[in-house]
Design a protein around this motif. Structure first.
Motif, PDB file in Angstrom:
ATOM      1  N   ASP A 127      -2.235  -6.950  -4.063  1.00 29.70           N
ATOM      2  CA  ASP A 127      -3.516  -7.142  -4.725  1.00 29.70           C
ATOM      3  C   ASP A 127      -4.582  -8.304  -3.585  1.00 29.70           C
ATOM      4  OD1 ASP A 127      -3.632  -4.833  -5.730  1.00 29.70           O
ATOM      5  OD2 ASP A 127      -3.416  -6.127  -7.694  1.00 29.70           O
ATOM      6  N   SER A 128      -3.779  -9.215  -3.257  1.00 30.18           N
ATOM      7  CA  SER A 128      -4.253 -10.436  -2.282  1.00 30.18           C
ATOM      8  C   SER A 128      -4.273  -9.986  -1.199  1.00 30.18           C
ATOM      9  CB  SER A 128      -3.768 -11.644  -2.497  1.00 30.18           C
ATOM     10  OG  SER A 128      -2.378 -11.099  -2.398  1.00 30.18           O
ATOM     11  N   ASN A 129      -3.752  -8.922   0.074  1.00 31.02           N
ATOM     12  CA  ASN A 129      -3.200  -8.363   0.947  1.00 31.02           C
ATOM     13  C   ASN A 129      -4.942  -7.324   1.434  1.00 31.02           C
ATOM     14  OD1 ASN A 129      -2.358  -7.865   3.417  1.00 31.02           O
ATOM     15  ND2 ASN A 129      -1.284  -9.989   3.446  1.00 31.02           N
ATOM     16  N   GLU A 130      -5.107  -7.442   1.901  1.00 33.76           N
ATOM     17  CA  GLU A 130      -6.003  -6.160   2.675  1.00 33.76           C
ATOM     18  C   GLU A 130      -5.166  -4.838   3.613  1.00 33.76           C
ATOM     19  OE1 GLU A 130      -9.719  -6.952   4.497  1.00 33.76           O
ATOM     20  OE2 GLU A 130     -10.308  -8.074   2.732  1.00 33.76           O
ATOM     21  N   SER A 131      -4.778  -5.678   3.820  1.00 33.75           N
ATOM     22  CA  SER A 131      -3.604  -4.529   4.653  1.00 33.75           C
ATOM     23  C   SER A 131      -2.434  -4.230   4.139  1.00 33.75           C
ATOM     24  CB  SER A 131      -2.750  -5.566   6.193  1.00 33.75           C
ATOM     25  OG  SER A 131      -1.988  -5.135   7.282  1.00 33.75           O
ATOM     26  N   LEU A 132      -1.596  -4.800   3.814  1.00 32.31           N
ATOM     27  CA  LEU A 132      -0.817  -4.105   2.244  1.00 32.31           C
ATOM     28  C   LEU A 132      -1.531  -3.512   1.151  1.00 32.31           C
ATOM     29  CD1 LEU A 132       2.575  -5.125   1.956  1.00 32.31           C
ATOM     30  CD2 LEU A 132       1.777  -6.673   0.829  1.00 32.31           C
ATOM     31  N   SER A 133      -2.924  -3.381   1.189  1.00 32.74           N
ATOM     32  CA  SER A 133      -3.181  -2.505  -0.113  1.00 32.74           C
ATOM     33  C   SER A 133      -3.187  -1.421   0.581  1.00 32.74           C
ATOM     34  CB  SER A 133      -4.845  -2.987  -0.426  1.00 32.74           C
ATOM     35  OG  SER A 133      -4.550  -2.897  -1.869  1.00 32.74           O
ATOM     36  N   ALA A 134      -3.585  -1.203   2.303  1.00 36.76           N
ATOM     37  CA  ALA A 134      -4.525  -0.187   2.112  1.00 36.76           C
ATOM     38  C   ALA A 134      -2.789   0.217   2.727  1.00 36.76           C
ATOM     39  CB  ALA A 134      -5.104  -0.660   4.000  1.00 36.76           C
ATOM     40  N   HIS A 135      -2.113  -0.630   3.449  1.00 33.12           N
ATOM     41  CA  HIS A 135      -0.324   0.290   3.562  1.00 33.12           C
ATOM     42  C   HIS A 135      -0.469   1.299   1.908  1.00 33.12           C
ATOM     43  CE1 HIS A 135       3.468   0.477   6.143  1.00 33.12           C
ATOM     44  NE2 HIS A 135       3.050   1.640   5.540  1.00 33.12           N
ATOM     45  N   TYR A 136      -0.478   0.728   1.005  1.00 34.40           N
ATOM     46  CA  TYR A 136       0.134   1.254  -0.840  1.00 34.40           C
ATOM     47  C   TYR A 136      -0.619   2.092  -0.233  1.00 34.40           C
ATOM     48  CZ  TYR A 136       0.332   1.562  -5.959  1.00 34.40           C
ATOM     49  OH  TYR A 136       1.220   1.472  -6.519  1.00 34.40           O
ATOM     50  N   GLN A 137      -1.839   2.503  -0.276  1.00 36.26           N
ATOM     51  CA  GLN A 137      -2.796   3.065  -0.546  1.00 36.26           C
ATOM     52  C   GLN A 137      -2.179   4.664   0.324  1.00 36.26           C
ATOM     53  OE1 GLN A 137      -5.276   4.037  -3.257  1.00 36.26           O
ATOM     54  NE2 GLN A 137      -4.616   5.631  -2.168  1.00 36.26           N
ATOM     55  N   ARG A 138      -1.739   4.368   1.988  1.00 42.05           N
ATOM     56  CA  ARG A 138      -1.574   5.650   2.460  1.00 42.05           C
ATOM     57  C   ARG A 138      -0.394   5.946   1.614  1.00 42.05           C
ATOM     58  NH1 ARG A 138      -2.340   1.512   6.035  1.00 42.05           N
ATOM     59  NH2 ARG A 138      -0.796   1.569   6.596  1.00 42.05           N
ATOM     60  N   VAL A 139       1.112   4.982   0.871  1.00 45.93           N
ATOM     61  CA  VAL A 139       2.091   5.572   1.259  1.00 45.93           C
ATOM     62  C   VAL A 139       1.719   6.535  -0.794  1.00 45.93           C
ATOM     63  CG1 VAL A 139       4.087   4.713  -0.621  1.00 45.93           C
ATOM     64  CG2 VAL A 139       3.359   3.859   1.042  1.00 45.93           C
ATOM     65  N   LEU A 140       0.818   6.146  -0.713  1.00 42.72           N
ATOM     66  CA  LEU A 140      -0.064   6.870  -2.202  1.00 42.72           C
ATOM     67  C   LEU A 140      -0.530   7.983  -1.623  1.00 42.72           C
ATOM     68  CD1 LEU A 140      -1.430   4.351  -4.883  1.00 42.72           C
ATOM     69  CD2 LEU A 140       0.484   4.858  -4.873  1.00 42.72           C
ATOM     70  N   ASP A 141      -1.558   7.990  -0.468  1.00 40.80           N
ATOM     71  CA  ASP A 141      -1.176   9.562  -0.334  1.00 40.80           C
ATOM     72  C   ASP A 141      -0.424   9.959   0.899  1.00 40.80           C
ATOM     73  OD1 ASP A 141      -3.360   8.476  -1.221  1.00 40.80           O
ATOM     74  OD2 ASP A 141      -4.350   7.863   0.587  1.00 40.80           O
ATOM     75  N   GLY A 142       1.034   9.698   0.378  1.00 44.09           N
ATOM     76  CA  GLY A 142       2.182  11.070   1.225  1.00 44.09           C
ATOM     77  C   GLY A 142       2.882   9.693   2.393  1.00 44.09           C
ATOM     78  N   ALA A 143       2.423   8.572   2.606  1.00 42.45           N
ATOM     79  CA  ALA A 143       2.870   8.245   3.859  1.00 42.45           C
ATOM     80  C   ALA A 143       4.761   7.863   3.478  1.00 42.45           C
ATOM     81  CB  ALA A 143       2.637   6.859   3.838  1.00 42.45           C
ATOM     82  N   ASP A 144       5.397   7.184   3.859  1.00 39.47           N
ATOM     83  CA  ASP A 144       6.828   7.008   4.458  1.00 39.47           C
ATOM     84  C   ASP A 144       6.737   5.707   3.330  1.00 39.47           C
ATOM     85  OD1 ASP A 144       9.461   6.551   4.214  1.00 39.47           O
ATOM     86  OD2 ASP A 144       9.441   6.275   6.426  1.00 39.47           O
TER      87      ASP A 144
END
Length: 204
Positions: A127-144
């Motif tokens: 939640d406190s890291n924009e890059s990590l939060s965006a990466h997490y969203q990509r995982v939720l969307d199906g990324a590795d």
């Protein structure tokens, strides 16, 4: 992992606070072994005490690199990941380490599991890291998941290593007294990450 972190952080804190007290002529704190007195396994209370000491000494002194020291104290005070880590380590050291033993013996389980506590740390890191939060969203969307897990673990580990580095590096500047100048230098990890202050602390 929590056992290793909690033991290491507790010992470093006690060394820093204890040697600072000795350097001030106060002697080694007599209640250092008692959690009820804000020592012992009360890692969050010791962390607050150590940060307050650093802030006071830096503010009152005429330090050659005072601005740098101020960015470090700001980073210690403002890092949400470290704040979550130290709460978790205190909870683990104080009660969480008995969680599975309580389950085995069939007694009342009052503590939370290590997994549950650590997931809170990871949630704060995301939640406190924009890059990590965006990466997490990509995982939720199906990324590795594996690259995300590596980035997440690295973010938490970096926050802990940064705390260790800053506490030890204060020793080079004599902020906690002559005793910590020597011990802090010896305790600085060879693989410590470069000290990157938080963005909001750069202009301090």
């Amino acid at each position: 992992m929590l056992a290793t972190y909690s033991i290491g952080v507790e010992r470093l804190m006690k060394l820093a606070l204890g040697t600072a007290a000795v350097s001030r002529g106060e002697g080694w704190p007599k209640t250092m072994g008692f959690t009820r007195d804000g020592w012992g396994h009360a890692l969050d209370e010791m962390d607050a005490r150590l940060r307050a000491t650093l802030r006071e000494v830096v503010a009152a002194g005429d330090w050659e690199h005072k601005r740098l020291l101020e960015t470090w104290t700001c980073t210690l005070d403002s890092d949400p990941v470290w704040a979550a880590v130290i709460r978790t380590l205190r909870n683990y050291a104080d009660a969480g380490r008995y969680h599975h033993l309580d389950q085995i013996r069939g007694g009342e389980v009052k503590s939370r599991s290590s997994r549950e506590m650590w997931e809170e740390v990871e949630r704060v890191a995301i939640d406190s890291n924009e890059s990590l939060s965006a990466h997490y969203q990509r995982v939720l969307d199906g990324a590795d998941f594996d690259p995300f897990e590596l980035e997440l673990r690295s973010a938490v580990a970096d926050a802990i290593k940064r705390w260790v580095s800053i506490i030890c590096l204060f020793g080079f500047h004599g902020v906690l007294g002559d005793d910590w100048r020597v011990i802090g230098a010896d305790a600085l990890p060879d693989d410590a990450v470069p000290v990157r202050v938080l963005r909001e602390c750069e202009a301090v």
